[in-house]
Design a protein around this motif. Structure first.
Motif, PDB file in Angstrom:
ATOM      1  N   UNK A  92     -46.812   1.145  37.582  1.00 43.29           N
ATOM      2  CA  UNK A  92     -46.347   2.333  36.871  1.00 43.29           C
ATOM      3  C   UNK A  92     -46.998   2.527  35.511  1.00 43.29           C
ATOM      4  N   UNK A  93     -47.939   1.641  35.137  1.00 43.02           N
ATOM      5  CA  UNK A  93     -48.610   1.702  33.834  1.00 43.02           C
ATOM      6  C   UNK A  93     -47.603   1.705  32.680  1.00 43.02           C
ATOM      7  N   UNK A  94     -46.543   0.920  32.834  1.00 43.45           N
ATOM      8  CA  UNK A  94     -45.505   0.797  31.806  1.00 43.45           C
ATOM      9  C   UNK A  94     -45.689  -0.544  31.109  1.00 43.45           C
ATOM     10  N   UNK A  95     -45.775  -0.513  29.778  1.00 41.24           N
ATOM     11  CA  UNK A  95     -45.923  -1.744  29.006  1.00 41.24           C
ATOM     12  C   UNK A  95     -44.535  -2.272  28.668  1.00 41.24           C
ATOM     13  N   UNK A  96     -44.226  -3.426  29.226  1.00 41.51           N
ATOM     14  CA  UNK A  96     -42.930  -4.066  28.994  1.00 41.51           C
ATOM     15  C   UNK A  96     -43.173  -5.459  28.434  1.00 41.51           C
ATOM     16  N   UNK A  97     -42.113  -6.077  27.946  1.00 42.48           N
ATOM     17  CA  UNK A  97     -42.266  -7.407  27.372  1.00 42.48           C
ATOM     18  C   UNK A  97     -40.945  -8.167  27.432  1.00 42.48           C
ATOM     19  N   UNK A  98     -41.056  -9.443  27.114  1.00 44.45           N
ATOM     20  CA  UNK A  98     -39.884 -10.281  26.927  1.00 44.45           C
ATOM     21  C   UNK A  98     -39.540 -10.251  25.442  1.00 44.45           C
ATOM     22  N   UNK A  99     -38.280 -10.464  25.113  1.00 40.99           N
ATOM     23  CA  UNK A  99     -37.846 -10.553  23.726  1.00 40.99           C
ATOM     24  C   UNK A  99     -37.281 -11.954  23.531  1.00 40.99           C
ATOM     25  N   UNK A 100     -37.880 -12.683  22.612  1.00 39.52           N
ATOM     26  CA  UNK A 100     -37.478 -14.061  22.346  1.00 39.52           C
ATOM     27  C   UNK A 100     -35.964 -14.153  22.126  1.00 39.52           C
ATOM     28  N   UNK A 101     -35.316 -15.060  22.834  1.00 45.38           N
ATOM     29  CA  UNK A 101     -33.889 -15.270  22.658  1.00 45.38           C
ATOM     30  C   UNK A 101     -33.011 -14.410  23.549  1.00 45.38           C
ATOM     31  N   UNK A 102     -33.619 -13.488  24.307  1.00 48.28           N
ATOM     32  CA  UNK A 102     -32.853 -12.612  25.193  1.00 48.28           C
ATOM     33  C   UNK A 102     -33.399 -12.715  26.603  1.00 48.28           C
ATOM     34  N   UNK A 103     -32.507 -12.658  27.582  1.00 48.44           N
ATOM     35  CA  UNK A 103     -32.924 -12.632  28.975  1.00 48.44           C
ATOM     36  C   UNK A 103     -32.983 -11.187  29.419  1.00 48.44           C
ATOM     37  N   UNK A 104     -34.081 -10.772  29.999  1.00 48.97           N
ATOM     38  CA  UNK A 104     -34.320  -9.450  30.564  1.00 48.97           C
ATOM     39  C   UNK A 104     -35.696  -8.963  30.173  1.00 48.97           C
ATOM     40  N   UNK A 105     -36.072  -7.828  30.710  1.00 43.90           N
ATOM     41  CA  UNK A 105     -37.357  -7.211  30.412  1.00 43.90           C
ATOM     42  C   UNK A 105     -37.080  -5.953  29.611  1.00 43.90           C
ATOM     43  N   UNK A 106     -37.896  -5.727  28.599  1.00 44.20           N
ATOM     44  CA  UNK A 106     -37.660  -4.643  27.658  1.00 44.20           C
ATOM     45  C   UNK A 106     -38.883  -3.755  27.526  1.00 44.20           C
ATOM     46  N   UNK A 107     -38.612  -2.459  27.338  1.00 47.82           N
ATOM     47  CA  UNK A 107     -39.647  -1.501  26.966  1.00 47.82           C
ATOM     48  C   UNK A 107     -39.246  -1.049  25.574  1.00 47.82           C
ATOM     49  N   UNK A 108     -40.000  -1.510  24.590  1.00 45.96           N
ATOM     50  CA  UNK A 108     -39.543  -1.333  23.213  1.00 45.96           C
ATOM     51  C   UNK A 108     -38.351  -2.255  23.010  1.00 45.96           C
ATOM     52  N   UNK A 109     -37.702  -2.187  21.910  1.00 44.90           N
ATOM     53  CA  UNK A 109     -36.568  -3.076  21.645  1.00 44.90           C
ATOM     54  C   UNK A 109     -35.269  -2.505  22.191  1.00 44.90           C
ATOM     55  N   UNK A 110     -35.160  -1.198  22.304  1.00 46.60           N
ATOM     56  CA  UNK A 110     -33.868  -0.598  22.648  1.00 46.60           C
ATOM     57  C   UNK A 110     -33.712  -0.292  24.130  1.00 46.60           C
ATOM     58  N   UNK A 111     -34.734  -0.479  24.920  1.00 50.27           N
ATOM     59  CA  UNK A 111     -34.663  -0.068  26.317  1.00 50.27           C
ATOM     60  C   UNK A 111     -34.768  -1.269  27.258  1.00 50.27           C
ATOM     61  N   UNK A 112     -33.611  -1.784  27.657  1.00 49.66           N
ATOM     62  CA  UNK A 112     -33.562  -2.921  28.570  1.00 49.66           C
ATOM     63  C   UNK A 112     -33.830  -2.433  29.986  1.00 49.66           C
ATOM     64  N   UNK A 113     -34.734  -3.080  30.701  1.00 47.26           N
ATOM     65  CA  UNK A 113     -35.120  -2.612  32.029  1.00 47.26           C
ATOM     66  C   UNK A 113     -34.627  -3.499  33.157  1.00 47.26           C
ATOM     67  N   UNK A 114     -34.195  -4.710  32.879  1.00 44.01           N
ATOM     68  CA  UNK A 114     -33.687  -5.560  33.949  1.00 44.01           C
ATOM     69  C   UNK A 114     -32.460  -6.320  33.477  1.00 44.01           C
ATOM     70  N   UNK A 115     -31.689  -6.736  34.419  1.00 47.65           N
ATOM     71  CA  UNK A 115     -30.614  -7.687  34.171  1.00 47.65           C
ATOM     72  C   UNK A 115     -30.854  -8.842  35.106  1.00 47.65           C
ATOM     73  N   UNK A 116     -31.014 -10.007  34.542  1.00 44.94           N
ATOM     74  CA  UNK A 116     -31.271 -11.193  35.348  1.00 44.94           C
ATOM     75  C   UNK A 116     -30.119 -12.148  35.198  1.00 44.94           C
TER      76      UNK A 116
END
Length: 116
Positions: A92-116
């Motif tokens: 999907x050409x979407x840049x996502x990342x991990x945020x240190x100390x949090x479980x899940x995948x994020x797009x930017x800091x405010x947009x959580x994309x997964x719940x694991x």
């Protein structure tokens, strides 16, 4: 048919509307009357706070024997996050990342994309 529709069709399932509450969660984070909830509310034996699951979400339940890899659930969660990050990027050409100390995948800091 879009890729999302094809994936949902192949999976053959869409999650029914439900809120799950992890072992450390509090019903105070539900924004409705818990005596008359709009959807099922289920306590789980997993970590996490309140999570909504509903139609249109792609749900995966991977099962892995950690004895064949690392006996570390945190390693496993980071590996799952990496799979999601790579899929979002390549499909999907979407840049996502991990945020240190949090479980899940994020797009930017405010947009959580997964719940694991």
């Amino acid at each position: 048919m879009t890729l999302r529709q094809r994936l949902l069709t192949r999976a053959g399932r869409q999650h029914h509307q439900v809120f799950t509450l992890g072992i450390g969660s509090s019903p105070q984070y539900l924004n409705f009357n818990t005596e008359n909830p709009p959807y099922d509310v289920i306590r789980t034996e997993c970590g996490g706070e309140v999570t909504y699951h509903g139609p249109g979400q792609l749900v995966m339940y991977p099962i892995i024997n950690l004895r064949n890899h690392k006996m570390d659930p945190h390693w496993y969660l980071r590996a799952l996050e990496e799979v999601v990050i790579r899929a979002l990027s390549s499909m999907f050409a979407i840049k996502a990342s991990q945020v240190q100390g949090f479980t899940s995948v994020w797009i930017g800091w405010v947009s959580k994309k997964t719940s694991l």
